[in-house]
Design a protein around this motif. Structure first.
Motif, PDB file in Angstrom:
ATOM      1  N   HIS A   1     125.049  26.187  26.010  1.00  0.00           N
ATOM      2  CA  HIS A   1     124.507  27.181  26.930  1.00  0.00           C
ATOM      3  C   HIS A   1     122.993  27.136  26.936  1.00  0.00           C
ATOM      4  CE1 HIS A   1     128.449  28.840  26.761  1.00  0.00           C
ATOM      5  NE2 HIS A   1     128.151  29.917  27.424  1.00  0.00           N
TER       6      HIS A   1
ATOM      7  N   GLY B   1     124.034   6.493  30.867  1.00  0.00           N
ATOM      8  CA  GLY B   1     124.211   7.943  30.976  1.00  0.00           C
ATOM      9  C   GLY B   1     125.633   8.302  31.345  1.00  0.00           C
TER      10      GLY B   1
ATOM     11  N   PHE C   1     133.958  28.914  16.580  1.00  0.00           N
ATOM     12  CA  PHE C   1     133.534  28.590  17.931  1.00  0.00           C
ATOM     13  C   PHE C   1     134.763  28.316  18.784  1.00  0.00           C
ATOM     14  CE2 PHE C   1     130.595  27.287  21.075  1.00  0.00           C
ATOM     15  CZ  PHE C   1     131.201  26.245  21.764  1.00  0.00           C
TER      16      PHE C   1
ATOM     17  N   HIS D   1     122.484  16.965  26.335  1.00  0.00           N
ATOM     18  CA  HIS D   1     122.964  15.727  25.741  1.00  0.00           C
ATOM     19  C   HIS D   1     123.823  14.883  26.673  1.00  0.00           C
ATOM     20  CE1 HIS D   1     123.057  13.401  22.095  1.00  0.00           C
ATOM     21  NE2 HIS D   1     124.324  13.149  22.273  1.00  0.00           N
ATOM     22  N   ASN D   2     124.186  15.411  27.831  1.00  0.00           N
ATOM     23  CA  ASN D   2     124.981  14.588  28.750  1.00  0.00           C
ATOM     24  C   ASN D   2     124.058  13.781  29.669  1.00  0.00           C
ATOM     25  OD1 ASN D   2     124.038  16.665  30.291  1.00  0.00           O
ATOM     26  ND2 ASN D   2     125.903  16.958  31.456  1.00  0.00           N
ATOM     27  N   SER D   3     122.878  13.464  29.175  1.00  0.00           N
ATOM     28  CA  SER D   3     121.908  12.644  29.922  1.00  0.00           C
ATOM     29  C   SER D   3     121.517  13.294  31.241  1.00  0.00           C
ATOM     30  CB  SER D   3     122.481  11.259  30.258  1.00  0.00           C
ATOM     31  OG  SER D   3     122.838  10.580  29.116  1.00  0.00           O
TER      32      SER D   3
ATOM     33  N   PRO E   1     120.515  10.101  26.465  1.00  0.00           N
ATOM     34  CA  PRO E   1     120.098  11.498  26.536  1.00  0.00           C
ATOM     35  C   PRO E   1     118.619  11.721  26.262  1.00  0.00           C
ATOM     36  CG  PRO E   1     122.130  11.326  25.297  1.00  0.00           C
ATOM     37  CD  PRO E   1     121.681   9.934  25.577  1.00  0.00           C
TER      38      PRO E   1
ATOM     39  N   LEU F   1     120.415  17.116  37.568  1.00  0.00           N
ATOM     40  CA  LEU F   1     120.329  15.710  37.938  1.00  0.00           C
ATOM     41  C   LEU F   1     120.868  14.891  36.776  1.00  0.00           C
ATOM     42  CD1 LEU F   1     119.198  13.486  39.835  1.00  0.00           C
ATOM     43  CD2 LEU F   1     117.117  13.568  38.498  1.00  0.00           C
ATOM     44  N   THR F   2     121.977  14.167  37.015  1.00  0.00           N
ATOM     45  CA  THR F   2     122.488  13.342  35.920  1.00  0.00           C
ATOM     46  C   THR F   2     121.790  11.991  35.994  1.00  0.00           C
ATOM     47  OG1 THR F   2     124.272  12.695  37.374  1.00  0.00           O
ATOM     48  CG2 THR F   2     124.751  14.419  35.799  1.00  0.00           C
TER      49      THR F   2
ATOM     50  N   GLY G   1     126.841  21.022  29.990  1.00  0.00           N
ATOM     51  CA  GLY G   1     127.450  19.713  29.806  1.00  0.00           C
ATOM     52  C   GLY G   1     127.194  19.074  28.466  1.00  0.00           C
TER      53      GLY G   1
ATOM     54  N   THR H   1     130.387  13.284  25.937  1.00  0.00           N
ATOM     55  CA  THR H   1     130.024  14.687  25.706  1.00  0.00           C
ATOM     56  C   THR H   1     130.902  15.666  26.451  1.00  0.00           C
ATOM     57  OG1 THR H   1     128.424  14.558  27.502  1.00  0.00           O
ATOM     58  CG2 THR H   1     127.589  14.232  25.290  1.00  0.00           C
TER      59      THR H   1
ATOM     60  N   LYS I   1     122.834  30.695  14.112  1.00  0.00           N
ATOM     61  CA  LYS I   1     123.235  31.185  15.431  1.00  0.00           C
ATOM     62  C   LYS I   1     122.438  32.400  15.882  1.00  0.00           C
ATOM     63  CE  LYS I   1     127.737  31.237  14.050  1.00  0.00           C
ATOM     64  NZ  LYS I   1     129.175  31.140  14.140  1.00  0.00           N
TER      65      LYS I   1
ATOM     66  N   LYS J   1     127.884   9.602  42.773  1.00  0.00           N
ATOM     67  CA  LYS J   1     127.588   9.717  41.328  1.00  0.00           C
ATOM     68  C   LYS J   1     128.736  10.352  40.549  1.00  0.00           C
ATOM     69  CE  LYS J   1     122.811  10.013  40.060  1.00  0.00           C
ATOM     70  NZ  LYS J   1     121.809  10.847  39.465  1.00  0.00           N
TER      71      LYS J   1
ATOM     72  N   ASP K   1     125.775  25.438  21.605  1.00  0.00           N
ATOM     73  CA  ASP K   1     127.036  25.933  22.171  1.00  0.00           C
ATOM     74  C   ASP K   1     127.083  25.646  23.659  1.00  0.00           C
ATOM     75  OD1 ASP K   1     125.228  27.729  23.166  1.00  0.00           O
ATOM     76  OD2 ASP K   1     126.257  29.522  22.494  1.00  0.00           O
TER      77      ASP K   1
ATOM     78  N   LYS L   1     126.251  28.226  31.514  1.00  0.00           N
ATOM     79  CA  LYS L   1     127.156  27.621  30.544  1.00  0.00           C
ATOM     80  C   LYS L   1     127.677  26.258  30.929  1.00  0.00           C
ATOM     81  CE  LYS L   1     130.940  30.304  32.379  1.00  0.00           C
ATOM     82  NZ  LYS L   1     131.907  31.359  32.115  1.00  0.00           N
ATOM     83  N   GLU L   2     127.230  25.713  32.038  1.00  0.00           N
ATOM     84  CA  GLU L   2     127.746  24.401  32.405  1.00  0.00           C
ATOM     85  C   GLU L   2     126.761  23.309  32.077  1.00  0.00           C
ATOM     86  OE1 GLU L   2     131.106  26.088  33.815  1.00  0.00           O
ATOM     87  OE2 GLU L   2     130.729  23.971  34.224  1.00  0.00           O
TER      88      GLU L   2
ATOM     89  N   VAL M   1     127.644   8.250  28.277  1.00  0.00           N
ATOM     90  CA  VAL M   1     127.293   9.410  27.444  1.00  0.00           C
ATOM     91  C   VAL M   1     128.037  10.636  27.943  1.00  0.00           C
ATOM     92  CG1 VAL M   1     125.427  10.944  26.762  1.00  0.00           C
ATOM     93  CG2 VAL M   1     125.036   8.514  26.845  1.00  0.00           C
ATOM     94  N   ARG M   2     128.157  10.737  29.278  1.00  0.00           N
ATOM     95  CA  ARG M   2     128.846  11.909  29.829  1.00  0.00           C
ATOM     96  C   ARG M   2     130.324  11.881  29.510  1.00  0.00           C
ATOM     97  NH1 ARG M   2     124.600  11.811  33.033  1.00  0.00           N
ATOM     98  NH2 ARG M   2     125.245  10.085  34.358  1.00  0.00           N
TER      99      ARG M   2
END
Lengths: 322, 156
Positions: free
Chosen positions: A130, B144, B23, A187-189, A211, A205-206, A167, B151, A83, B105, A128, A164-165, B147-148
């Motif tokens: 972020h 995707g 955490f 990781h949220n693609s 991912p 942009l999703t 995702g 996650t 960390k 979306k 984390d 921090k958003e 995946v969302r």
């Protein structure tokens, strides 16, 4: 495009070393830094045709996950599972590499790092969820930096951006050639860009793909990203709210339905139990996830060629036309 | 021996609670989130703007508003899920695709979250209906989208 295969073992980093987790090559001073899960980092210098390692005192108690030379190559940053980020520089008096730690406010493993062109700011993506930009200003070896669109006060460890958003785990971060924008993939693609000149506004942009694991700026507005979908994608960022998908960089080759020889037919039957002609490979050059993208030719602002490595043990060199 | 070696209660202690560096997810006030408005959705399901078709598109949009993402109140979440399931089941199979296409979306992502939540607690016919919606939502949102769902730290 050309494909090089390094056997069946997954390539975790752009080099031919299987137990290191990350490697980075400094082109000007011709030094390599490697880091591994054994919590150590070495700087290799070429002496008389042989690479000689020098141990770096990183002082971490978990595996090192990523390492990057700074643009001026007088220091490098190391991210770890402890960390924290270790910024290491060479101290001439004692002839060794020292490290300074950035700990707060990182809460989990640091997954990726990238330096700003000014050699001071460091972007870090972590597990984390972020994405942050820190100052890695080391007063022993460099002059005080001038103000940038990201901020003007930059003591060591100062956080200039904390988003921090994201995702999901932030797999890869990359500054634009001017340093005014920061792109990351999570990781949220999704792929996101933060723009310093527009009050650090973030555009996300999703995507409908799996991912992405690595992102690379190839010009001031064009971004290439690749990941679990095994194919690089091109995106374009022209301002806040204007992040869009351009195209797939890989053009899948049409499988030729030619006449299969009897020999091939029986070989397929024997090895894969396939009775008719079937395309079981993916329709793109890489057959497994792409783990890292790297600039090969051309200045950062106008990349001509870039390379990708993946879990299929292959490295592909791509040409990029602007 | 002076120590009591019979008791094994120490094995049930949650050591993670005592870890200083644990955490912790950032908490965001979600007490005021009530989920989609039940009355509004019900009235839209029963509405008949033209002679025979019900206003299901409107009901779909309404039920996807105010998702109870931040709240910890399980009742609110269950009620929202029930309401969504009611609307999804009211659609005719042929209209599902149009329903999905009327969403943006974020709407598709939210729909997918509700679909997976619905899978967790199957009732009589729910899985069949949800699977039909899942197919259409997948073609709209791609992998995707799923995946969302996986996650997302805060779910419906």
């Amino acid at each position: 495009m050309s494909l090089y295969s390094f056997g069946l073992e997954p390539l975790s980093c752009h080099a031919w070393n299987k137990d290191r987790t990350r490697i980075d090559w400094a082109p000007e001073s011709n030094r390599i830094v490697t880091c591994a899960s054994d919590r150590n980092a070495y700087v290799w210098t070429l002496k008389d045709g042989v690479w000689k390692p020098t141990l770096v005192l990183v002082r971490i108690n978990r595996a090192a996950t990523c390492v990057k030379w700074s643009p001026l190559e007088n220091k490098f940053a190391l991210g770890s599972g402890a960390k924290l980020i270790s910024v290491c520089y060479f101290e001439k008096e004692n002839d060794w590499w020292l490290s300074k730690h950035i700990k707060k406010p990182i809460n989990s493993t640091v997954l990726s790092l990238d330096w700003h062109p000014n050699n001071i700011l460091l972007a870090a993506g972590s597990a984390d969820l972020h994405c942050r930009i820190f100052s890695a200003y080391i007063k022993d070896i460099e002059d005080k930096p001038g103000p940038t669109p990201w901020g003007s006060k930059m003591p060591f460890g100062e956080v200039l951006l904390e988003y921090k958003e994201c995702g999901g785990w932030v797999h890869s971060v990359c500054f634009s050639p001017s340093g005014d924008a920061l792109a990351w993939v999570s990781h949220n693609s999704a792929i996101s860009v933060a723009n310093a000149t527009q009050a650090k506004e973030v555009t996300q942009l999703t995507t409908g793909h799996l991912p992405l694991l690595s992102v690379l700026y190839v010009s001031e507005t064009e971004i290439v990203a690749a990941g679990h979908d095994c194919c690089p994608y091109q995106f374009s960022y022209k301002g806040p709210g204007c992040l869009e998908f351009v195209k797939k960089v890989d053009i899948p080759k049409q499988s030729s339905k030619g006449n299969m020889s009897a020999m091939q037919h029986f070989r397929n039957l024997d090895k894969k139990a396939i009775t008719e002609e079937e395309e079981t490979g993916l329709g793109c050059l890489h057959q497994n996830s792409i783990t890292e993208l790297c600039v090969l030719e051309g200045p950062k602002a106008k990349v001509e060629k870039f390379s990708s490595v993946g879990l299929d043990g292959a490295m592909v060199v791509w040409d990029f036309k602007h | 021996m002076s120590k009591n070696t019979v008791s094994d209660r120490f094995r049930k202690v949650d050591v993670d609670e005592y870890d200083e560096n644990k955490f912790v997810d950032e908490e965001e006030g979600g007490e005021n989130q009530l989920g989609p408005d039940e009355a509004e959705v019900d009235s839209l399901i029963r509405q008949y703007p033209s002679l025979f078709t019900r206003n299901l598109m409107g009901a779909l949009q309404a039920v996807l508003k105010n998702p109870p993402i931040n709240t910890k109140n399980q009742n609110v979440k269950d009620r929202a899920e029930g309401l969504v399931l009611k609307v999804l089941s009211s659609f005719k199979s042929t209209d599902i695709e149009k329903g999905v296409q009327s969403l943006d979306k974020n709407g598709v992502d939210l729909l997918m979250k509700y679909i997976y939540k619905g899978f967790e607690q199957p009732s009589e016919n729910s899985s069949a209906v949800l699977l039909q919606w899942h197919e259409k939502a997948l073609s709209a949102g791609g992998v995707g989208c799923i995946v969302r769902v996986l996650t997302a730290r805060k779910t419906v």
